[in-house]
Design an enzyme around this catalytic site. Structure first.
Site, PDB file in Angstrom:
ATOM      1  CB  THR A 214       4.388  -2.992   5.748  1.00 51.01           C
ATOM      2  OG1 THR A 214       4.069  -3.550   4.491  1.00 51.01           O
ATOM      3  CG2 THR A 214       3.708  -3.773   6.842  1.00 51.01           C
ATOM      4  NE  ARG A 242       2.162  -9.924  -2.820  1.00 51.38           N
ATOM      5  CZ  ARG A 242       2.699  -9.263  -1.795  1.00 51.38           C
ATOM      6  NH1 ARG A 242       1.972  -8.393  -1.119  1.00 51.38           N
ATOM      7  NH2 ARG A 242       3.924  -9.485  -1.426  1.00 51.38           N
ATOM      8  N   GLY A 244       0.008 -10.812   0.769  1.00 46.21           N
ATOM      9  CA  GLY A 244       1.388 -10.834   1.272  1.00 46.21           C
ATOM     10  C   GLY A 244       1.518 -11.578   2.586  1.00 46.21           C
ATOM     11  CG  ASP A 245       4.940 -10.573   4.888  1.00 45.94           C
ATOM     12  OD1 ASP A 245       4.621  -9.764   3.987  1.00 45.94           O
ATOM     13  OD2 ASP A 245       5.639 -10.251   5.863  1.00 45.94           O
ATOM     14  CB  THR A 265       8.146  -4.281   6.892  1.00 47.24           C
ATOM     15  OG1 THR A 265       8.193  -3.545   5.654  1.00 47.24           O
ATOM     16  CG2 THR A 265       9.362  -3.918   7.726  1.00 47.24           C
ATOM     17  N   GLY A 266       8.718  -6.279   4.306  1.00 51.71           N
ATOM     18  CA  GLY A 266       9.697  -6.649   3.289  1.00 51.71           C
ATOM     19  C   GLY A 266       9.019  -7.427   2.181  1.00 51.71           C
ATOM     20  N   GLY A 268       7.192  -9.869   0.828  1.00 51.61           N
ATOM     21  CA  GLY A 268       6.257 -10.776   1.493  1.00 51.61           C
ATOM     22  C   GLY A 268       6.351 -12.231   1.096  1.00 51.61           C
TER      23      GLY A 268
HETATM   24  N1  ASP Z   1       5.466  -7.334   3.430  1.00 55.06           N
HETATM   25  C1  ASP Z   1       4.546  -6.556   2.648  1.00 55.06           C
HETATM   26  C2  ASP Z   1       3.972  -7.434   1.564  1.00 55.06           C
HETATM   27  O1  ASP Z   1       4.722  -8.148   0.921  1.00 55.06           O
HETATM   28  C3  ASP Z   1       5.154  -5.377   2.011  1.00 55.06           C
HETATM   29  C4  ASP Z   1       5.872  -4.464   2.955  1.00 55.06           C
HETATM   30  O2  ASP Z   1       6.367  -4.861   3.984  1.00 55.06           O
HETATM   31  O3  ASP Z   1       5.903  -3.279   2.667  1.00 55.06           O
HETATM   32  O4  ASP Z   1       2.799  -7.354   1.330  1.00 55.06           O
END
Ligand code: ASP
Length: 348
Positions: A214, A242, A244-245, A265-266, A268
């Site tokens: 991300t 789906r 994400g966050d 980022t992580g 989500g």
């Molecule tokens: N946070 C993002 C998600 O879960 C993924 C990412 O940070 O790469 O969609």
């Protein structure tokens, strides 16, 4: 009477001077960016690839810096930084986004203005070249905060934003990533005889390294305003629909002039459940915590305690920076008005 008039005019003069100096453009600005957190190990990186990431981060920082230096807004800077990384296939956002289980690219993005608490986001879009600009259009040109799928795409096209064929987002590397993720999934299904709950947990654990990359930016501009922006393709092999966050205001993206601007980022699902970014803002506003303490509490303690992982970038109203992550690495960097510039990939 003359004395009163004199006193009154002195008071008014003083007030307008104070107002003027309050609006005075300060010299100070700060810009922080990330290009995703995850299992990023020096041992698995080629020098060429490392250089390519450094150059891409450098380019994004430079883009935002040029805007902030000239007295441009934090909002313009974070949008421009994120656009630069959306256009770069190295990152999991815009071109270079990961594939869903069905072999599609479904993109999420959000932007927030710390001065007004205005916010905009798009989710699950497949044809908007720069989702972050669509998110900004939702914030500025619609009465809404969040738009999804076909509706968001229709709106973006009505706003004159660039619409592309879904094939624009294809990259061979991400396609191979999906094939690997699917293969590992099916192998796991065949060999694992554990109970269902355990099976699904193991599956999640395997998949977690496919979802990072991300991009995000946060900035404090010379007017003292904060802004945050995040854009992502989500996670490889994710199910249809789906979200994400990143596009959830308060989870992966948040900005408030009273406290902080954050882009996450992580994993989500965990950022959503922890209401990550807004929790940090609240810890600062109501708990009187400093940025570093609040961000570390959430990223280094509560996130892993729940079973998730990831990182974030943050800048507070004073210009303090935090970039915590509990993964192996996080593409990240910052630039300040005093010329200080840092770009990092791995753990210290
Ligand atoms: N946070 C993002 C998600 O879960 C993924 C990412 O940070 O790469 O969609």
């Amino acid at each position: 009477m003359r004395k009163i008039i004199l006193l009154l005019s002195l008071f008014i003069l003083n007030k307008s001077f104070a107002q003027l100096s309050g609006n005075k453009l300060s010299d100070k600005y700060v810009l922080v960016i990330h290009g995703g957190a995850g299992t990023i190990l020096k041992s698995q990186m080629t020098p060429e690839r490392e250089k390519a990431y450094q150059l891409a981060l450098e380019k994004a920082l430079q883009t935002g810096n040029d805007i902030l230096k000239k007295g441009g807004t934090a909002l313009d800077a974070v949008e421009a930084c994120v656009r630069s990384m959306e256009d770069d296939p190295l990152f999991n956002a815009g071109k270079g986004a990961v594939f869903t289980n069905e072999g599609k690219n479904e993109l999420d993005a959000a932007i927030m203005n710390g001065k007004t608490l205005g916010a905009g986001s798009v989710a699950g879009v497949t044809t908007i070249r720069n989702p972050i600009t669509a998110a900004r259009a939702v914030m500025e040109k619609s009465p809404h905060v969040m738009m999804t799928g076909a509706g968001a795409e229709k709106f973006a096209s009505q706003q004159g934003l660039e619409i592309v064929d879904p094939s624009y987002f294809y990259t061979e590397a991400r396609w191979q990533g999906l094939q690997r993720a699917k293969q590992e999934d099916s192998l796991k299904m065949k060999s694992d005889h554990a109970d269902t709950a355990r099976k699904s947990m193991l599956k999640q654990l395997e998949n977690r390294d496919y979802k990072y990359g991300t991009v995000g930016a946060v900035a404090l501009d010379r007017y003292g305003n904060l802004a945050a922006a995040t854009s992502t393709g989500g996670m490889t092999n994710k199910k249809f629909g789906r979200i994400g966050d990143a596009p959830i205001i308060g989870a992966g993206t948040y900005a408030n002039n009273n406290t902080v601007a954050i882009s996450g980022t992580g994993w989500g699902e965990y950022f959503i459940r922890l209401v990550m970014a807004k929790s940090i803002s609240d810890m600062m506003e109501f708990g009187k915590m400093k940025l570093k303490a609040a961000a570390d509490e959430m990223i280094m303690k509560r996130l892993p305690a729940l079973g998730g992982d990831g990182g974030l970038i943050a800048v507070d109203k004073e210009g303090n920076i935090a970039m915590p992550f509990c993964t192996e690495g996080m593409y990240r960097g910052f630039i300040k008005s005093n010329g200080e510039k840092v770009i990092k990939i791995y753990k210290e």
